[in-house]
Design an enzyme around this catalytic site. Structure first.
Site, PDB file in Angstrom:
ATOM      1  N   LYS A   1      10.507  -2.170 -11.545  1.00  0.00           N
ATOM      2  CA  LYS A   1      10.949  -2.585 -12.874  1.00  0.00           C
ATOM      3  C   LYS A   1      11.869  -1.547 -13.523  1.00  0.00           C
ATOM      4  CE  LYS A   1       7.736  -6.136 -13.339  1.00  0.00           C
ATOM      5  NZ  LYS A   1       6.985  -6.101 -12.126  1.00  0.00           N
TER       6      LYS A   1
HETATM    7  C1  LIG Z   1       6.559  -7.156 -11.390  1.00  0.00           C
HETATM    8  C2  LIG Z   1       6.110  -6.859 -10.017  1.00  0.00           C
HETATM    9  C3  LIG Z   1       6.160  -7.820  -9.003  1.00  0.00           C
HETATM   10  C4  LIG Z   1       6.613  -9.241  -9.275  1.00  0.00           C
HETATM   11  O1  LIG Z   1       7.977  -9.316  -9.593  1.00  0.00           O
HETATM   12  P1  LIG Z   1       8.558 -10.627 -10.306  1.00  0.00           P
HETATM   13  O2  LIG Z   1       9.967 -10.308 -10.615  1.00  0.00           O
HETATM   14  O3  LIG Z   1       7.730 -10.823 -11.540  1.00  0.00           O
HETATM   15  O4  LIG Z   1       8.392 -11.741  -9.343  1.00  0.00           O
HETATM   16  C5  LIG Z   1       5.797  -7.441  -7.738  1.00  0.00           C
HETATM   17  N1  LIG Z   1       5.362  -6.189  -7.469  1.00  0.00           N
HETATM   18  C6  LIG Z   1       5.284  -5.252  -8.413  1.00  0.00           C
HETATM   19  C7  LIG Z   1       4.766  -3.912  -8.055  1.00  0.00           C
HETATM   20  C8  LIG Z   1       5.667  -5.534  -9.717  1.00  0.00           C
HETATM   21  O5  LIG Z   1       5.588  -4.590 -10.665  1.00  0.00           O
END
Ligand SMILES: *Cc1c(COP(=O)(O)O)cnc(C)c1O
Length: 466
Positions: free
Chosen positions: A112
């Protein structure tokens, strides 16, 4: 570049407008009016560029006139300069076919950061132009919260309210949010699931009593700018592995369908993508939707991969819009039905459109643990539970052996130490940049899972716009 809403009635906006708005006023999500295309020569020319330069090139068509190319590059250099790895998103080979794309070298150890570090800078740039203030309201299943808070803590003109499901995020995840004591940061633990939190955030966007006083915006992946920043690493790894002359498959640990939708966008822009593998845990609404057309929510089962413990995947709406003929009026109707009954059937056009590029797989807790063990024992790599679900799907998707399969490594294994230790017998250590996390003071509010209580809390603490 103009952006339109997936529900057809909100006004079209430019990049600056969609970045500040988050959700569209008709409840839909913004999406580019058309996809920019790169020629093969333009894709080939990305090879070897430093990450920030490659990022600026891939994003420029989406940004349009909202930023000059020089300003965009400056923001990219600032955002990606904070990463602990010089390559920003390094690629690691596991075996002949499988690769890991490490997306967790940012300040809060999950992918993120790649988008949110940039988004924080975009907010600052756009708000300073109009002397405006923003109230960010978000829901997190763990990683969005800490990454968003790190990206805006202490910044002028922004307050952030982050809701997380009480007791359902890991202790590292919680502390990464609640130990940030900047006065513009408000953490709220709610009684309920991530989906409950997300539903309350969406409701606030449509609550005139709130939107009249505060300029409310989103940092969840409903914000287009986040998806845009995630398109970049698909191109970065693509050219490393032979694009535009060779196809590549990606396996993406999926929750809200943001990260994998960015892969879809890269494919629309001309990246040769063989398949996008949507990897889910037992919370498998997307696996069911893609394999049988049944998009209906069950109850959320807490797992060792909490960032994927989701039953409603907001960004799936963007895909349904794009593969379903871009008919906002029809989609608004379909989504109203879904919101009322918590279930909908994909149309044939939507199913066939999705099947052209997407496949899906689901990993139960044993399969997740086995994937962590396989990576550790056979390849010498320590991976986190989310990545393990992606790797399980990658190895079971039946991709042609000549096609490289890249699993997106979405979190650092130290973020989920208990699950990794159970699988490997070895406890990952926290990287030194967050090593004192357990000594820091925590601060957060605990509230019932009740919209009025949350809205009252935000209204009491946020600074009104203007
Ligand atoms: C947010 C997240 C996901 C999922 O990603 P999306 O974009 O919501 O599908 C998968 N793995 C981790 C570690 C995350 O933080």
């Amino acid at each position: 570049m103009q952006y339109v809403s997936t529900r057809g009635s909100a006004p079209a906006l430019d990049f600056e407008g969609v970045t500040l708005a988050g959700l569209a006023s008709d409840g839909g999500l913004y999406i580019p009016a058309e996809w920019p295309r790169f020629s093969e020569a333009e894709i080939a020319a990305l090879a070897g560029l430093p990450y920030a330069q490659l990022a600026a090139r891939v994003m420029q068509p989406f940004v349009g006139d909202s930023l000059t190319p020089e300003k965009l590059l400056e923001l990219c250099e600032k955002a990606y300069g904070r990463f602990a790895h010089k390559a920003v998103t390094p690629l690691v080979q596991l075996d002949e076919q499988n690769w890991l794309l490490e997306l967790f070298h940012g300040p809060t150890l999950a992918f993120k950061d790649v988008a949110l570090q940039l988004l924080g800078l975009l907010f600052e740039e756009f708000l300073s132009r109009s002397d405006a203030r923003l109230t960010i309201v978000g829901a997190t299943s763990g990683d969005t919260g800490s990454a968003a808070i790190d990206a805006v803590a202490g910044r002028d003109r922004v307050d952030i309210f982050m809701l997380h499901p009480n007791g359902r995020v890991s202790d590292v995840q919680r502390r990464q949010m609640t130990t940030v004591l900047s006065p513009n940061v408000y953490n709220i633990a709610i009684d309920g699931s991530f989906d409950d939190a997300q539903a309350m955030v969406k409701r606030m966007f449509g609550d005139r009593a709130m939107t009249d006083r505060f300029r409310i915006s989103a940092v969840n992946s409903i914000n287009w700018a986040r998806l845009m920043a995630q398109v970049v690493y698909y191109f970065a790894v693509g050219v490393q592995l032979g694009a535009p002359h060779r196809k590549i498959a990606f396996s993406v640990p999926t929750g809200n369908f943001g990260d994998v939708f960015a892969g879809y966008v890269a494919a629309q822009m001309g990246l040769p993508v063989e398949k996008l593998i949507v990897a889910t845990n037992v919370n498998d609404i997307l696996h069911r939707a893609l394999s049988s057309g049944d998009y209906s929510t069950g109850t959320v089962t807490p797992t060792a991969a909490p960032s994927m413990d989701i039953q409603v995947s907001s960004n799936f709406e963007r895909l349904l819009f794009d593969v379903g003929g871009r008919d906002g009026v029809a989609l608004a109707e379909q989504m109203r039905g879904f919101e009322a009954t918590k279930a909908m059937q994909l149309t044939n056009q939507q199913r066939e459109g999705a099947a052209a590029l997407f496949t899906s797989a689901r990993a139960d807790p044993d399969q997740m643990t086995q994937a962590i063990r396989w990576a550790y024992e056979e390849c010498g790599e320590v991976i986190d539970p989310h990545t393990a679900i992606g790797l399980h799907a990658a190895r079971n998707a039946g991709i042609d052996p000549a096609v490289p399969v890249v699993t997106l490594a979405t979190a650092h294994p130290a973020k989920f130490r208990d699950a990794v230790e159970r699988a490997t017998g070895t406890r990952p250590t926290l990287p030194t940049r967050i090593g004192d996390l357990f000594e820091r003071e925590e601060r957060y509010a605990e509230l019932p899972g009740d919209y009025d209580a949350i809205a009252a809390y935000v209204a009491e603490h946020a600074t009104p716009n203007g």
